[in-house]
Design an enzyme around this catalytic site. Structure first.
Site, PDB file in Angstrom:
ATOM      1  N   SER A 189       0.826  -1.211   0.000  1.00  0.00           N
ATOM      2  CA  SER A 189       0.000   0.000   0.000  1.00  0.00           C
ATOM      3  C   SER A 189       0.864   1.266   0.000  1.00  0.00           C
ATOM      4  O   SER A 189       0.475   2.278  -0.580  1.00  0.00           O
ATOM      5  CB  SER A 189      -0.984   0.010   1.173  1.00  0.00           C
ATOM      6  OG  SER A 189      -0.320  -0.073   2.406  1.00  0.00           O
ATOM      7  N   GLU A 200      -7.650 -10.203  -0.444  1.00  0.00           N
ATOM      8  CA  GLU A 200      -8.263 -11.490  -0.115  1.00  0.00           C
ATOM      9  C   GLU A 200      -8.823 -12.262  -1.317  1.00  0.00           C
ATOM     10  O   GLU A 200      -8.692 -13.484  -1.365  1.00  0.00           O
ATOM     11  CB  GLU A 200      -9.393 -11.282   0.898  1.00  0.00           C
ATOM     12  CG  GLU A 200      -8.928 -10.709   2.207  1.00  0.00           C
ATOM     13  CD  GLU A 200     -10.063 -10.004   2.933  1.00  0.00           C
ATOM     14  OE1 GLU A 200     -10.475 -10.475   3.995  1.00  0.00           O
ATOM     15  OE2 GLU A 200     -10.556  -8.977   2.410  1.00  0.00           O
TER      16      GLU A 200
END
Ligand code: FES
Ligand code: FES
Lengths: 331, 157
Positions: free
Chosen positions: A51, A290
């Site tokens: 990120s 995910e």
């Protein structure tokens, strides 16, 4: 009997973000400095998924400067605004949006000032590309971001921006099951080829192709890495990883008993990126954390069925379970 | 009680007094401040603590510091030379073989130990060489490709 190969496919839809009406908020602040560089503060924590890189790229892109000019400060409760947890596949989307909004506010202040200096009557008449602010349609009239930022600050204009993004979801109606519990949704399909040893029950993965819609890949190499890593976790989940609980304790609390895939268990992984453009995402992006591991296990179980005609109803598909089913199928 | 320990780490000689119960991993991290070497499991199962000791790859969590007396040790801090990253480090960056980075020091040293003993390993040999190093993030593919690219570059030269 010998080794038999089979192929399986699985597709998923996955709601990212906290969902179900739960407050899902990310904030960031940005300041453009005298030399045209900028500092971004946000609580978003990089756990290795990338990120930091992604948020720096977003800020640099919007400011029209190179990534070296962005300093990112994250995850410091003393100095960074809350950006929620690094969970739920939400940082690229929610914090990416927060950073983008914060940069736009700071940039707007700079352009507002720039409009008066460059003699255009509205900041919309300016563009900011490659470290230069210029008048649209009249690029000879220009100034470097650094020079303009320097002048702005010495005229008393502070180039600060704050951005907050809230992901919009509703609670699901418990009676009807209706609602808008997540946004955005991730989609993916994987095809896995396996080889089942019918003597031992051991399943080897030969190849996995993993195709995922990420809206827009801000950093394609990071995205491919996320997908490949997720497939590896999916393989572990499907074939070997099992927490063995007994009387409130974990009986296999180490890596010699709780087996993780090693380099020897891995197959060739081919990540494929699909860019569908998520209209509410930063530059069209949404998360991939995910969702990329979800299709792996069902695809593997389908491939086992294709290879030897047995259906496993519990995970992991250990050699013992596979062999048991093969034997009872023969009887 | 403290015992004398003589070590050569990354080319530099050290003479220190250490608690004899310490592991090599602890001495590297705590006494010498070389925190590039990581502790994952502390019981020889993950490879994050890998260092090269007298030319051999070892798990530094399984070596008592005093067993390493007079040894020559290479840690990840010693891979770069004169401020220039080792070709393996450059390849890891280029191929995206680093995500959280926790396994990376051990992976680099496992790959280095392989290339020191076998200058043109096959893909299977590379996989085997890093099989004692667990990575939870990458799926290994990029790491294997990074090592392969160093092998290929060497073969070209
Ligand atoms: S910490 Fe040494 S092998 Fe895991
Ligand atoms: S990069 Fe995270 S464990 Fe390997």
């Amino acid at each position: 009997m010998a080794k038999k190969r089979g192929q399986g496919i699985a597709a998923i839809i996955y709601g990212t973000g906290y969902g179900n009406g739960f407050p899902d908020v990310s904030s960031a602040t940005v300041e453009i400095h005298d030399d045209g560089s900028a500092t971004v503060h946000t609580g978003a924590v990089d756990c290795g998924q990338g990120s930091d890189t992604t948020l720096i790229q977003i800020a640099a892109q919007e400011l029209g400067v190179s990534t070296e000019n962005i300093t990112l400060i994250t995850g410091d409760t003393d100095s960074t605004p809350d950006a929620g947890t690094t969970a739920a596949t939400r940082q690229t989307y929610a914090s990416g949006n927060a950073v983008l909004r914060a940069v736009r506010v700071a940039k707007q202040k700079l352009l507002q000032y720039g409009a008066s200096v460059l003699g255009v009557n509205t900041p919309e008449g300016l563009e900011m590309v490659k470290g230069v602010v210029s008048v649209k349609g009249y690029p000879q009239k220009q100034m470097s971001v650094a020079e303009l930022a320097f002048q702005a600050r010495f005229s008393g204009v502070r180039l600060l921006g704050e951005g907050t993004f809230v992901t919009h979801t509703t609670e699901v109606d418990p009676d009807t099951g209706q609602g808008a519990p997540y946004w955005p949704y991730a989609f993916g399909t994987q095809i896995v080829e396996v080889e089942v040893d019918t003597k031992t029950g051991k399943v080897d993965i030969i190849k996995a192709i993993a195709s995922h819609d990420v809206g827009k890949a801000i950093n394609p190499q990071n995205v491919r890495g996320q997908i490949a890593g997720a497939v590896a976790q999916g393989i572990g989940y499907a074939l070997m990883e099992e927490v063995n609980l007994g009387e409130g304790r974990i009986n296999n609390p180490n890596f010699s008993q709780y087996l993780l895939p090693t380099s020897m268990d891995m197959a060739e992984i081919e990540p494929l990126i699909v860019e569908s453009d998520e209209p509410t995402g930063p530059y069209g992006a949404k998360g991939i954390g995910e969702p990329a591991m979800l299709p792996t296990a069902p695809a593997i179980l389908n491939a086992i069925y294709d290879a030897v005609g047995i259906r496993l109803n519990s995970l992991p598909a250990t050699p013992e379970k596979v062999l048991d089913l093969l034997v009872s199928k023969q009887e | 009680m403290a015992a004398n320990l003589n070590l050569k780490v990354n080319g530099q000689e050290y003479q220190i007094k250490v608690d004899p119960a310490k592991r090599l991993l602890d001495v590297l991290r705590e006494d010498l401040g070389l925190t590039g070497t990581k502790e994952g499991c502390g019981e020889g199962e993950c490879g994050t603590c890998s260092v090269i000791l007298n030319g051999k790859l070892v798990n530094s969590c399984l070596v008592l510091a005093l067993q390493a007396d007079k040894a020559d040790i290479l840690t990840v801090e010693g891979l770069a030379e004169n401020g220039k990253l080792h070709p393996l480090q450059q390849a890891f960056m280029k191929e995206g073989a680093v995500q959280c980075g926790y396994c990376t020091p051990g992976m680099l040293l496992a790959a280095k130990a392989l290339l020191d003993s076998n200058s043109s390993p096959t893909k299977e040999e590379i996989k085997l060489a890093i099989s004692g190093n667990i990575c939870r993030c990458t799926g290994y593919d990029q790491i294997i490709r990074a090592v392969e690219s160093v092998v290929k570059a060497r073969e070209r030269n």
